[in-house]
Scaffold this active site. Structure first.
Site, PDB file in Angstrom:
ATOM      1  N   ASP A  41       0.837  -1.192   0.000  1.00  0.00           N
ATOM      2  CA  ASP A  41       0.000   0.000   0.000  1.00  0.00           C
ATOM      3  C   ASP A  41       0.878   1.249   0.000  1.00  0.00           C
ATOM      4  OD1 ASP A  41      -2.287  -1.540   0.132  1.00  0.00           O
ATOM      5  OD2 ASP A  41      -2.385  -1.466   2.319  1.00  0.00           O
ATOM      6  N   TYR A  69       5.673  -8.548   8.701  1.00  0.00           N
ATOM      7  CA  TYR A  69       5.385  -7.120   8.816  1.00  0.00           C
ATOM      8  C   TYR A  69       5.548  -6.651  10.258  1.00  0.00           C
ATOM      9  CZ  TYR A  69       2.883  -7.744   4.340  1.00  0.00           C
ATOM     10  OH  TYR A  69       2.544  -8.032   3.050  1.00  0.00           O
ATOM     11  N   ASP A  83      -6.871   2.076   7.086  1.00  0.00           N
ATOM     12  CA  ASP A  83      -5.660   2.687   7.630  1.00  0.00           C
ATOM     13  C   ASP A  83      -5.905   4.174   7.850  1.00  0.00           C
ATOM     14  OD1 ASP A  83      -5.108   4.113   5.182  1.00  0.00           O
ATOM     15  OD2 ASP A  83      -4.261   2.272   4.351  1.00  0.00           O
ATOM     16  N   ARG A 175      -4.337  -4.770   7.153  1.00  0.00           N
ATOM     17  CA  ARG A 175      -5.385  -3.798   7.483  1.00  0.00           C
ATOM     18  C   ARG A 175      -6.623  -4.505   8.027  1.00  0.00           C
ATOM     19  NH1 ARG A 175      -6.910  -1.411   2.344  1.00  0.00           N
ATOM     20  NH2 ARG A 175      -5.647  -2.987   1.329  1.00  0.00           N
TER      21      ARG A 175
END
Length: 297
Positions: A41, A69, A83, A175
């Site tokens: 993203d 992550y 987000d 997310r």
């Protein structure tokens, strides 16, 4: 600069799409033949493996598609994008804390079903979901299987914010995971920051920033000093097989080689001079080429 064939691990900056990174590198690398594995993203940073030249056809053949992550959850708000770059849809007082968060995390480790977010590149009826989302539309989606291998709690950088390290399979949306964790806690949640520290065999320690890459391309260091990793890097888990000139010719012509003296399975194949040729497999004593990544003589 002679266009290299190989893989360049990039530390993607925040605010850039993965496509933006490729567009910036095309001029510096002197080729339009670029690809990447695992879209990030725009708000996310970290490992983006850029495949150059003949390596582009290796992107979908990687043996390891797992990711790691570092994600910061912000409790108390929910947005349309999942987000903090999105529009706030819901807000609520944060009535939970670190102990509550730690208590629910084990629920999100293992094989799970996850609904792809509307703001994603997943295609339904040939259209990416994000295009429908930008029009204010909601498309019916089907949950998809994912695997979360581990979630480690890393601390709280600010009140209501909590950082996690997530190791997961391809196709996992962090997310959505953040929102689902919030739902389990009984509060809205969104993603405040995201950094990918591993993508397949590539780690953040191997990555270079765009300014570093552009400077290295200008000075010649990019091609000279091993910044571009060999194509076979993504196939490192496979055993290596060296073939003689006769078998190499068979592979180049797509001809199987029978009675081949090697165990059954897939191989990284090299010529006698050490040059990487491509992938091949032995089945029933027959060696067959799977994919070549070199020029035919």
């Amino acid at each position: 600069m002679q266009t290299p064939n190989g893989i360049l691990p990039v530390d993607k900056p925040a605010g850039w799409t993965s496509f933006d990174v490729l567009a910036k590198l095309r001029g510096a690398l002197g080729t339009r033949k670029l690809g990447h594995a695992g879209t990030l993203d725009p708000m996310a940073t970290g490992v983006l493996a850029v495949f150059i030249g003949k390596a582009t056809s290796a992107a979908d053949r990687q043996l390891d598609h797992d990711k790691t992550y570092e994600a910061t959850l912000r409790l108390g708000i929910r947005t349309d994008t999942g987000d903090v770059t999105g529009t706030v849809l819901e807000s609520a007082p944060v009535t939970v804390g670190e102990e509550d968060l730690r208590a629910v995390l084990p629920r999100f480790v293992g094989e799970l079903m996850q609904l792809p977010p509307m703001y994603s590149a997943v295609k339904i009826n040939g259209q990416p979901l994000y295009k429908a989302a930008r029009k204010g539309q909601t498309v019916e989606r089907t949950p998809r299987p994912i695997t979360v291998y581990s979630i480690d709690y890393l601390g709280s950088p600010a009140p209501g914010n909590y950082t996690l390290r997530v190791s997961c399979s391809k196709g996992t949306y962090i997310r959505v995971l953040a929102e689902d964790i919030g739902a389990a806690l009984g509060v809205p949640a969104t993603l405040a920051a995201l950094r990918r520290t591993r993508a397949g065999v590539f780690g953040i320690g191997q990555c270079h920033t765009l300014p570093e890459i552009l400077a290295a391309a200008e000075s010649g260091a990019l091609a000279r000093d091993g910044w571009v990793l060999p194509i076979e890097t993504v196939f490192a888990p496979l055993p290596a097989l060296t073939v003689n000139a006769g078998v190499k010719a068979h592979l180049f012509n797509g001809c199987p080689t029978s009675h081949y003296p090697a165990a059954e399975g897939r191989y990284r194949v090299y010529a006698e001079d050490g040059a990487f040729l491509g992938l091949a497999a032995v089945a029933g004593g027959v060696l067959r080429v799977e994919k070549l990544f070199c020029e035919r003589n």
